[in-house]
Design an enzyme around this catalytic site. Structure first.
Site, PDB file in Angstrom:
ATOM      1  N   ARG A 127       4.332  92.299  26.053  1.00 38.51           N
ATOM      2  CA  ARG A 127       4.311  91.842  24.998  1.00 38.51           C
ATOM      3  C   ARG A 127       3.819  90.323  25.030  1.00 38.51           C
ATOM      4  O   ARG A 127       4.182  89.607  25.894  1.00 38.51           O
ATOM      5  CB  ARG A 127       5.633  91.925  24.258  1.00 38.51           C
ATOM      6  CG  ARG A 127       6.557  90.768  24.582  1.00 38.51           C
ATOM      7  CD  ARG A 127       7.772  91.008  23.581  1.00 38.51           C
ATOM      8  NE  ARG A 127       9.105  90.281  24.158  1.00 38.51           N
ATOM      9  CZ  ARG A 127      10.240  90.130  23.580  1.00 38.51           C
ATOM     10  NH1 ARG A 127      10.405  90.923  22.562  1.00 38.51           N
ATOM     11  NH2 ARG A 127      11.121  89.531  23.950  1.00 38.51           N
ATOM     12  N   ARG A 154       6.398  85.116  26.510  1.00 40.23           N
ATOM     13  CA  ARG A 154       7.681  84.197  26.711  1.00 40.23           C
ATOM     14  C   ARG A 154       7.911  84.198  27.911  1.00 40.23           C
ATOM     15  O   ARG A 154       8.015  84.995  28.737  1.00 40.23           O
ATOM     16  CB  ARG A 154       8.673  85.355  25.981  1.00 40.23           C
ATOM     17  CG  ARG A 154       8.896  84.807  24.667  1.00 40.23           C
ATOM     18  CD  ARG A 154       9.981  85.862  23.898  1.00 40.23           C
ATOM     19  NE  ARG A 154      11.013  86.066  24.396  1.00 40.23           N
ATOM     20  CZ  ARG A 154      12.173  86.524  23.709  1.00 40.23           C
ATOM     21  NH1 ARG A 154      12.136  86.980  22.510  1.00 40.23           N
ATOM     22  NH2 ARG A 154      13.470  86.755  24.345  1.00 40.23           N
ATOM     23  N   ARG A 165      17.804  90.666  31.977  1.00 40.65           N
ATOM     24  CA  ARG A 165      18.305  90.683  30.534  1.00 40.65           C
ATOM     25  C   ARG A 165      18.824  92.183  30.232  1.00 40.65           C
ATOM     26  O   ARG A 165      19.689  92.201  29.247  1.00 40.65           O
ATOM     27  CB  ARG A 165      17.329  90.359  29.609  1.00 40.65           C
ATOM     28  CG  ARG A 165      16.893  88.541  29.701  1.00 40.65           C
ATOM     29  CD  ARG A 165      15.349  88.316  28.989  1.00 40.65           C
ATOM     30  NE  ARG A 165      15.394  88.991  28.040  1.00 40.65           N
ATOM     31  CZ  ARG A 165      14.135  89.036  27.271  1.00 40.65           C
ATOM     32  NH1 ARG A 165      12.871  89.106  28.148  1.00 40.65           N
ATOM     33  NH2 ARG A 165      14.081  89.452  26.045  1.00 40.65           N
TER      34      ARG A 165
HETATM   35  P1  AMP Z   1      16.239  86.997  21.936  1.00 42.64           P
HETATM   36  O1  AMP Z   1      14.875  86.344  21.450  1.00 42.64           O
HETATM   37  O2  AMP Z   1      16.813  87.577  20.867  1.00 42.64           O
HETATM   38  O3  AMP Z   1      15.523  88.126  23.218  1.00 42.64           O
HETATM   39  O4  AMP Z   1      17.222  85.927  22.783  1.00 42.64           O
HETATM   40  C1  AMP Z   1      16.370  85.368  23.747  1.00 42.64           C
HETATM   41  C2  AMP Z   1      17.630  84.686  24.830  1.00 42.64           C
HETATM   42  O5  AMP Z   1      18.294  83.721  23.838  1.00 42.64           O
HETATM   43  C3  AMP Z   1      18.526  85.674  25.373  1.00 42.64           C
HETATM   44  O6  AMP Z   1      18.080  86.328  26.563  1.00 42.64           O
HETATM   45  C4  AMP Z   1      19.588  84.628  25.570  1.00 42.64           C
HETATM   46  O7  AMP Z   1      19.595  83.951  26.839  1.00 42.64           O
HETATM   47  C5  AMP Z   1      19.680  83.927  24.383  1.00 42.64           C
HETATM   48  N1  AMP Z   1      20.238  84.109  23.107  1.00 42.64           N
HETATM   49  C6  AMP Z   1      19.768  84.558  21.967  1.00 42.64           C
HETATM   50  N2  AMP Z   1      21.006  85.191  20.960  1.00 42.64           N
HETATM   51  C7  AMP Z   1      22.139  84.891  21.705  1.00 42.64           C
HETATM   52  C8  AMP Z   1      23.430  85.373  21.665  1.00 42.64           C
HETATM   53  N3  AMP Z   1      23.886  85.686  20.393  1.00 42.64           N
HETATM   54  N4  AMP Z   1      24.312  85.030  22.515  1.00 42.64           N
HETATM   55  C9  AMP Z   1      23.991  84.251  23.700  1.00 42.64           C
HETATM   56  N5  AMP Z   1      22.755  84.298  23.980  1.00 42.64           N
HETATM   57  C10 AMP Z   1      21.742  84.451  23.240  1.00 42.64           C
END
Ligand code: AMP
Length: 214
Positions: A127, A154, A165
């Site tokens: 992506r 990203r 992840r």
């Molecule tokens: P995302 O864009 O939702 O995939 O988030 C990217 C990264 O941000 C994640 O892999 C975490 O490192 C961090 N992150 C986002 N939301 C949270 C959350 N609710 N709690 C902890 N880390 C978060």
């Protein structure tokens, strides 16, 4: 009162795309904690610098920071009539804090998007997102469909970080599906289908919860 929706699912399940779409249709904000953190990283704030290290390792930012971010964001006037949460909660501690913080007549509606792991790895490793507005690009696009910005990968969509992840999801986040599953406002949706079909299934899942509530 609009809907207060939590979109659950592993990284790559399509939460962001579907949350954006549903929020736009309902005229309520999509609140993505990943986007808020990426904005903080770009702004170069102290919190952003610390968050980048954790994010680039595929780990989770602390509950304390995340709960602070989300309660501030949901206190703003545009979220008073409902919201779609994308990427929060990610731990049982965050889910409990959200329950404690919310009050009022509209209970949380929770939709879990289910996708097999091999599909997640394929989606995440291929992506692209917009370097300007952060929107996930449509497959095979050369520029962002929303703002025309250049596309980029990203930094946490690198294969090793993707594996981490998904491991963190299985260890820390999947348990919140069980936390919510026994509620009458919980629905799960098959996310391994064309985007349009997933959107239709999500809309009817939410409508079925709202139908029961009326
Ligand atoms: P995302 O864009 O939702 O995939 O988030 C990217 C990264 O941000 C994640 O892999 C975490 O490192 C961090 N992150 C986002 N939301 C949270 C959350 N609710 N709690 C902890 N880390 C978060």
């Amino acid at each position: 009162m609009g809907v207060r929706l939590v979109m659950l699912g592993p990284p790559g399940a399509g939460k962001g795309t579907q949350a954006e779409r549903y929020a736009r249709n309902r005229g309520i904000p999509r609140v993505s904690t990943g986007d808020i953190l990426r904005d903080a990283v770009q702004s170069g704030s102290e919190m952003g610098v610390a968050a980048k290290i954790v994010m680039d390792a595929g780990r989770l930012v602390s509950d304390e920071i995340m709960i602070g971010i989300i309660t501030e964001r949901l206190s703003r006037p545009d979220a008073a009539d409902g919201f779609v949460l994308d990427g929060f909660p990610r731990t049982v501690g965050q889910a409990e804090a959200l329950d404690d913080w919310l009050s009022g007549p509209a209970p949380l509606v929770v939709v879990d998007i289910e996708v097999p792991e091999e599909t997640l790895v394929r989606r995440l490793s291929t992506r692209l997102i917009c370097s300007v507005c952060g929107t996930t690009a449509v497959p095979a696009a050369s520029v962002c469909a929303k703002c025309g910005g250049a596309l980029t990968q990203r930094t946490d969509d690198d294969l090793e970080v993707i594996r981490e992840r998904l491991r963190v999801y299985a260890k820390d986040t999947r348990s919140i599906v069980e936390f919510y599953r026994r509620r009458s406002t919980f629905r799960s949706v098959d996310g391994d289908q064309p985007q349009e079909q997933v959107a239709a299934d999500i809309a009817s899942a939410i409508a079925s919860v709202e139908g029961v509530r009326q």
